[in-house]
Design a protein around this motif. Structure first.
Motif, PDB file in Angstrom:
ATOM      1  N   PHE A  16       0.721  -1.248  -0.033  1.00  0.00           N
ATOM      2  CA  PHE A  16      -0.061   0.005   0.010  1.00  0.00           C
ATOM      3  C   PHE A  16       0.779   1.282  -0.087  1.00  0.00           C
ATOM      4  N   ALA A  17       2.334   1.168  -0.067  1.00  0.00           N
ATOM      5  CA  ALA A  17       3.128   2.361  -0.204  1.00  0.00           C
ATOM      6  C   ALA A  17       2.829   3.156   1.189  1.00  0.00           C
ATOM      7  N   ILE A  18       2.945   2.647   2.138  1.00  0.00           N
ATOM      8  CA  ILE A  18       2.765   3.844   3.486  1.00  0.00           C
ATOM      9  C   ILE A  18       4.082   3.168   4.139  1.00  0.00           C
ATOM     10  N   GLY A  19       4.299   4.224   4.868  1.00  0.00           N
ATOM     11  CA  GLY A  19       5.588   4.192   5.811  1.00  0.00           C
ATOM     12  C   GLY A  19       5.072   3.855   7.387  1.00  0.00           C
ATOM     13  N   LYS A  20       6.250   4.061   8.185  1.00  0.00           N
ATOM     14  CA  LYS A  20       5.537   3.929   9.726  1.00  0.00           C
ATOM     15  C   LYS A  20       4.689   4.597  10.228  1.00  0.00           C
ATOM     16  N   PHE A  21       4.446   5.970   9.548  1.00  0.00           N
ATOM     17  CA  PHE A  21       3.558   6.863  10.008  1.00  0.00           C
ATOM     18  C   PHE A  21       2.203   6.386   9.792  1.00  0.00           C
ATOM     19  N   GLY A  22       2.010   5.921   8.575  1.00  0.00           N
ATOM     20  CA  GLY A  22       0.755   5.572   8.017  1.00  0.00           C
ATOM     21  C   GLY A  22       0.480   4.175   8.680  1.00  0.00           C
ATOM     22  N   GLU A  23       1.411   3.399   8.948  1.00  0.00           N
ATOM     23  CA  GLU A  23       1.082   2.158   9.591  1.00  0.00           C
ATOM     24  C   GLU A  23       0.713   2.406  11.084  1.00  0.00           C
ATOM     25  N   ALA A  24       1.201   3.265  11.812  1.00  0.00           N
ATOM     26  CA  ALA A  24       1.029   3.773  13.249  1.00  0.00           C
ATOM     27  C   ALA A  24      -0.311   4.209  13.205  1.00  0.00           C
TER      28      ALA A  24
END
Length: 77
Positions: A16-24
């Protein structure tokens, strides 16, 4: 019957091309034990539910998919 695989955080982030912030943000927003689990400190994601949530939001169709997932779980004694 729909299959509900659980995937690693790395796979979720890359798909989904998300980083740590998006995952959090997802972890804070989506209920544990339904969208994600944490066995042995490692987070695993219910890929099908997260994918549908990100694409369609939390509408009626998504609620039906959630109910389908819950129906696959063993019944409590």
């Amino acid at each position: 019957m729909t299959n509900f695989p659980f995937v690693s955080t790395l796979m979720l982030r890359s798909h989904f091309a998300i980083g740590k912030f998006g995952e959090a943000q997802l972890r804070a927003k989506l209920p544990k034990n339904l969208y994600w689990i944490q066995p042995n400190r490692k987070v695993l994601w219910n890929f099908k539910l997260v994918q549908d949530y990100l694409i369609n939001g939390d509408g009626a169709e998504h609620q039906k998919l959630r109910e389908s997932f819950l129906a696959t779980l063993p019944k409590a004694a």
